[in-house]
Write a protein that holds these residues in place. Sequence first.
Motif: not given
Length: 142
Positions: A69-76, A108-111
């Motif tokens: 869920e945290s990753r979903e917000i960061a990617v959004y 890291r995931h976003i980059k």
Amino acid sequence: MILFENGLLKLDYNPATDILEVAYPDLHDYLLSEIKHSINILIDTIKHYDVKKVLLDSTRTVISVSDEESREIAVYLATGLMGTRVQKVARVQSSSTTVEITAQGNMRHIKESQLLSYDLQNFNSKAEAETWLKDKSTVEAV
């Protein structure tokens, strides 16, 4: 000048430096849809004021959601910023090791998974972040 403020988000813009300071919201599962709505307001504000530099202040952020869920917000947020003319995003780290581990994984995931249209850097202090944002030599042509 405060451009917007609600219980989750505060957008403080300095036109002289073209830096929009954003206090990164706490992430709780019952707030996720409200956080996405606030991110939409953030993106609209960035577009309206043609902001080029964003300072994300995570020093007080609390995370009580899953890593997914945290990753979903960061990617959004990252995806939304790609639709603007933002050139630099500086993130001020949290003092919480747990928050930082999650945030570093998200960055890291976003980059790795997206071709970002802006520079994204992490900083230990707000002063370091502001110095980097104001440094014209680090702005790449977009």
